[in-house]
Structure formats: C-alpha cells, structure tokens
Motif scaffolding. Structure first.
Motif, PDB file in Angstrom:
ATOM      1  N   SER A  67       0.833  -1.198   0.000  1.00  0.00           N
ATOM      2  CA  SER A  67       0.000   0.000   0.000  1.00  0.00           C
ATOM      3  C   SER A  67       0.866   1.244   0.000  1.00  0.00           C
ATOM      4  O   SER A  67       2.006   1.231   0.414  1.00  0.00           O
ATOM      5  CB  SER A  67      -0.894   0.005   1.245  1.00  0.00           C
ATOM      6  OG  SER A  67      -1.455   1.259   1.453  1.00  0.00           O
ATOM      7  N   GLU A  79       4.201   7.296  -2.636  1.00  0.00           N
ATOM      8  CA  GLU A  79       3.991   5.881  -2.935  1.00  0.00           C
ATOM      9  C   GLU A  79       5.183   5.088  -2.424  1.00  0.00           C
ATOM     10  O   GLU A  79       6.312   5.564  -2.461  1.00  0.00           O
ATOM     11  CB  GLU A  79       3.939   5.668  -4.433  1.00  0.00           C
ATOM     12  CG  GLU A  79       2.640   5.770  -5.179  1.00  0.00           C
ATOM     13  CD  GLU A  79       1.431   5.125  -4.580  1.00  0.00           C
ATOM     14  OE1 GLU A  79       1.411   3.896  -4.460  1.00  0.00           O
ATOM     15  OE2 GLU A  79       0.524   5.840  -4.258  1.00  0.00           O
ATOM     16  N   LYS A 195      -1.662  -3.439  -1.595  1.00  0.00           N
ATOM     17  CA  LYS A 195      -1.871  -2.492  -2.679  1.00  0.00           C
ATOM     18  C   LYS A 195      -3.313  -2.548  -3.169  1.00  0.00           C
ATOM     19  O   LYS A 195      -3.850  -3.615  -3.438  1.00  0.00           O
ATOM     20  CB  LYS A 195      -0.924  -2.803  -3.837  1.00  0.00           C
ATOM     21  CG  LYS A 195      -0.936  -1.757  -4.940  1.00  0.00           C
ATOM     22  CD  LYS A 195       0.129  -2.042  -5.960  1.00  0.00           C
ATOM     23  CE  LYS A 195       0.165  -0.965  -7.022  1.00  0.00           C
ATOM     24  NZ  LYS A 195       1.232  -1.205  -8.021  1.00  0.00           N
TER      25      LYS A 195
END
Length: 327
Positions: A67, A79, A195
């Motif tokens: 994630s 990110e 994710k």
C-alpha cells in the motif's frame, strides 16, 4: 538443434522467480519513496546493470501488494515500492522506537491512554491480528476515525509517539520498520496495507442537511410553543447539536469544535442552526430555557442535555462521548 540461452529468456526466468517468491522478497525489502533511486551501492532485485533491469523492476513493483503511505494531514503523500539492498545503508530506526512485537496492545475501550501526538500505529482485530499500520500527526484522533469507520475490525491498537518535532523522514522510517516487522510476525503484509486496499482510508463526513423545525415562514408556522417543539425534537433524534451555523460552515469556533468532536465518533447526528430564524424561529432563546444553560452550542443525547462545547471536548478526549453516542 541446441536451445540458445538468450538475455530475454534470462529476464523472464528472473521475473518468474521474483513473482512467485513475494514472501521472501518482502522479508528482505527496504522501502523507498517513488521518484528516489536506490542508494549508491544498492543492487535492485532486477537491476543487473541494464535498462532492461530497471524496466523489470517497475513491472515487479506493479505486482507487489504494498500500500502507499497513508496521506498525512499536511497533504504529503508518497507511494511506496520495494528494493532489495545489497551492502547499502539500512533504514535508521528512530531513537526510542519500540519493536512492534514488544509494544503493548491497548483495547479501544482505553483509547484515552493513547497520546494524540505524532507517530505510528497498528490496528488489531479481536484476535489481536494486525490489520493495518499507519502514520499520522494525531494518533488518538486518527484511531478514533478508524473506530468510527471500521468498528468490527478495530479492537486493539499499538502506538508509538515520535514527537511533534520529528522529521518526516523519521516518521516514514518508523512506519517502514513496523511494516517490515509485521511481515516477520504475519508472514505477509497486513491486509490493510495491501496495494489497492482502501478500507482504511478515512471517510469524509456526508453532507447531511440540518434539521428545520418549520417550513420556513418564521413565527407564522408555529402551532405550538417552541419549548414543546424542542422537547419533541430531542426525544425523536438520538443525537442533536444546537449550533450557530451549519454542519459544513459553523459560524463560531465553539460550534466548529462540537461538530468536529461529534464527527470523529459518528456521522449519525443531527444539527439545528439557531441562527436560522426562518425555519427555527426563537430556538436560540428557547433552547437556553429548556437546558437552563446560557450559551450555544448545546448537545443533547437520548433526550438528555449533555453540555456545551467545553464539556463535549473533555468527553471526546477521555472516550466518554464515544461511549455515550454508540451505546
């Protein structure tokens, strides 16, 4: 005819090995932010010194269930991706950061024991399995919002405060370390950090309209005295806040504070704008008489007067407000 071993075949084999060995890759992984490059001397899992290697790394990153770092209150968002290091500098553990497994799990019923400072936290379910690891500038406030949005999965928490003056890099490093330690405990990434999983993203409050006690003709609409009407309103609605202004645009700091405290616990509450004389004529004075309390805002729960802004803020900080609203 003998089979010729080509560079393309070599990289396909490497990709297959990496895709089917995620658990091992994660165990050895160090996290970086997008846009940064591997530290000098580091060897990316796919970087064999060619452009093809870096393209392969990007392909692998898209497949890995990691994630992104939770969006901070100042809007910073980065990110996360993985890179296996070989002989480069490791992530520095912030001073005083307790290992995840050694950090005490606290029941959400004892949330008042948790600081509202800057730090990292882990959400655990009823079986004390780690479901999510996050970072925030207000630990207790953020956990309260998770309790509101995911009450069945948020039963215990672990938290580590780093201090309000902590650098963003220290906060991110602490988060990375706890994520890596959770992998060692679980054998995989917590499902909330996978994710694409957005269930732990804080949900915005819905734009619920304010209660309007009359159709909008002022005193001409009143068939009963306002005090009797207010008694009916607080009886028919579990949680009612009488404020200056609207839910989205409170007209004073105290009204903003009480709406904010309530929103952290639940979206399910009603608002009456005492400044709206067309739909709520005479409410500003009538509610003071009903509660025998001289100021606005005022909160009623289950038909009973709770208090004004200061009392509600104190109840929110020690957990009493959540217990009262959700019981």
């Amino acid at each position: 005819m003998a089979l010729r071993w080509t560079k393309t075949m070599h990289f396909r084999v490497v990709l297959s090995i990496l895709v089917f060995s995620n658990a091992k890759l994660f165990t050895e992984a160090t996290l970086y932010t997008r846009g940064s490059k591997c530290t000098k001397g580091a060897k990316c899992v796919s970087n064999l010194g060619t452009r093809i290697g870096h393209r392969l790394l990007r392909r692998i990153n898209n497949r890995l269930p990691f994630s992104s770092i939770q969006k901070l209150s100042n809007g910073v968002q980065r990110e996360a991706f993985t890179c296996a290091e070989a002989g480069s500098q490791e992530v520095v553990r912030p001073k005083g950061l307790t290992p995840l497994i050694e950090t005490q799990a606290i029941s959400v019923d004892d949330l008042n024991k948790v600081s509202d400072g800057t730090g990292i936290y882990a959400i655990l379910d009823e079986s004390e399995t780690i479901r999510y690891i996050g970072l925030t500038k207000k630990i207790a406030t953020t956990i309260t919002l998770h309790i509101r949005d995911q009450p069945q999965k948020t039963k215990f928490i672990k938290a580590a405060e780093l201090g309000s003056d902590s650098a963003l890099e220290d906060l991110q490093n602490a988060w990375r370390i706890w994520v890596q330690e959770s992998i060692e405990i679980l054998g995989s990434v917590p499902d909330g950090n996978m994710k694409g999983n957005k269930e732990w993203t804080i949900k915005k409050a819905p734009s619920k309209p304010e209660l309007k006690l009359t159709p909008g003709k002022g005193l001409e609409d009143l068939n009963v005295d306002m005090t009797s009407l207010l008694k009916t309103v607080v009886k028919d609605h579990k949680v009612v806040a009488f404020i200056k202004g609207t839910r989205l645009e409170p007209a004073c700091g105290f009204s903003y504070s009480i709406v904010n405290d309530l929103s952290r616990v639940s979206h399910d509450f009603e608002v009456v704008n005492v400044l709206d004389e067309l739909h709520n004529p005479g409410v500003r004075d009538a509610i003071k008489e009903l509660s025998d309390w001289p100021t606005i805002p005022q909160l009623y729960v289950n038909g009973e007067f709770v208090g004004g802004s200061d009392i509600v803020t104190e109840m929110a900080s020690n957990g009493e407000l959540r217990d009262l609203m959700l019981k």
